[in-house]
Design an enzyme around this catalytic site. Structure first.
Site, PDB file in Angstrom:
ATOM      1  CD  GLN A 105      81.402 -58.170  51.282  1.00  0.00           C
ATOM      2  OE1 GLN A 105      81.463 -57.281  50.437  1.00  0.00           O
ATOM      3  NE2 GLN A 105      82.471 -58.808  51.721  1.00  0.00           N
ATOM      4  CE1 TYR A 150      83.944 -49.043  51.523  1.00  0.00           C
ATOM      5  CE2 TYR A 150      84.410 -51.394  51.551  1.00  0.00           C
ATOM      6  CZ  TYR A 150      84.418 -50.182  50.890  1.00  0.00           C
ATOM      7  OH  TYR A 150      84.905 -50.103  49.604  1.00  0.00           O
TER       8      TYR A 150
END
Length: 355
Positions: free
Chosen positions: A101, A183
């Site tokens: 990820q 994020y």
């Protein structure tokens, strides 16, 4: 006659063939070395859990600008790439599959973590409310970010391409874009944190462009059939706010509909007015992985009723390295210790026993 547990049947996520539909969700565990290099402890942790159909390794920074937390791994340096190669080799040797990820934290950062010389960047110069734990100075407010210029946005997109190149060199089976939890991709997607007036700001389609271009850049390396997307419409973590999260997330799914991504990794929406799983099923053509709050029984039901191709587990994978075996043999699940989720060392990390 015994019926086969649907969770334990093979399937394909794009070009990634998996032996079962039990996915290990990405979890921040803060066990890397101080410079973001994975270590033997991380190698052992992932190898212990290699019976998962697919491991999605924890959110990893593509460049140090995108680092959020102390002892969070990176995929930028030659040393980090080599260390990740030992992790992927151990997982493959144990018969597992693992994707990385990629997580650029954007404005969720602190100079107490990255160093005074490393910038904190965002779509707009808007400071996130909240604090982050730092090893050197305890709890600290998030830094005030610098707004990226249009040219710099394209550079960050290319950093995602390079991170995918590095992940491929490190032996990963694919990559996943972290587009939730406040994020950078979500900072671009959300109306509150994105006040831009260039091609990456304005309406939902323009705000979705950053994440879509990152996915295209990553797909240019692995092929789209080995690239996944993680999302969570309505998520408010890290001061995330959007006037219409359903519209924004649908705009992103529409923007990448032509890509044929390996999978969509959809978390349950935190508010009742968004059915994220239904959105994922209807707006995404490929394999759907769903996450949050499932046990073995409810996950098997989801597969048998074709609501998703696979289910990912986070907290159950902390304390149950042999989760697949426990599901197969209907064994009790161990409970995890919340106190050791993010602490350094083996305690609460690699010392949970198999059944």
């Amino acid at each position: 006659m015994t019926t086969t547990n649907p969770l334990l049947t093979p399937c394909k996520l794009g070009d990634i063939a998996i032996a079962n539909r039990v996915i290990m969700a990405p979890m921040t565990r803060n066990r890397a070395d101080a410079d973001g290099t994975p270590n033997r402890l991380m190698r052992d942790y992932y190898a212990q859990r290699a019976s998962a159909g697919l491991i999605v390794a924890e959110g990893t920074w593509p460049v140090v600008t995108g680092q959020a937390y102390n002892r969070q791994p990176g995929i930028e340096t030659a040393k980090q790439i080599q260390a990740w190669r030992e992790v992927t080799a151990a997982v493959h040797q144990a018969g597992g599959k693992i994707v990385l990820q990629i997580m650029h934290a954007g404005r969720i950062g602190s100079h107490h973590i990255k160093g005074n010389e490393v910038a904190t960047v965002a779509p707009s110069a808007i400071q996130a409310r909240g604090q982050v734990y730092t090893d050197s100075a305890g709890m600290q407010p998030f830094d005030m970010p610098q707004a990226l210029s249009t040219e710099q946005v394209w550079q960050v997109i290319d950093e995602h391409r390079q991170a995918a190149e590095n992940a491929k060199e490190a032996g990963f089976d694919g990559v996943e874009l972290h587009c939730t939890s406040g994020y950078l991709p979500m900072q671009f997607l959300c109306s509150d944190s994105n006040q831009r007036n260039d091609e990456f700001g304005g309406n939902a389609a323009a705000r979705a462009k950053f994440a879509a271009e990152c996915l295209r850049a990553m797909a240019s390396v692995f092929g789209a059939g080995r690239v996944g997307l993680r999302m969570n419409p309505g998520n408010r973590f890290n001061d995330t706010n959007d006037e219409n999260p359903a519209e924004s997330h649908l705009a992103l799914l529409n923007a990448v509909a032509d890509l044929d991504l390996a999978y969509l990794h959809m978390m349950r929406a935190p508010s009742a007015d968004i059915d994220a799983f239904k959105m994922g099923r209807e707006a995404f053509n490929g394999a759907l992985i769903i996450n949050d709050g499932f046990d073995g029984e409810s996950a098997a039901e989801v597969i048998s009723t074709q609501q998703a191709e696979a289910v990912s587990f986070a907290r159950h994978y902390v304390a149950n390295p042999d989760l697949v075996t426990r599901f197969a043999e209907q064994l009790a699940l161990a409970k995890f210790n919340r106190e050791t989720l993010y602490t350094p060392g083996a305690t609460g990390y690699t010392d949970y026993p198999s059944a």
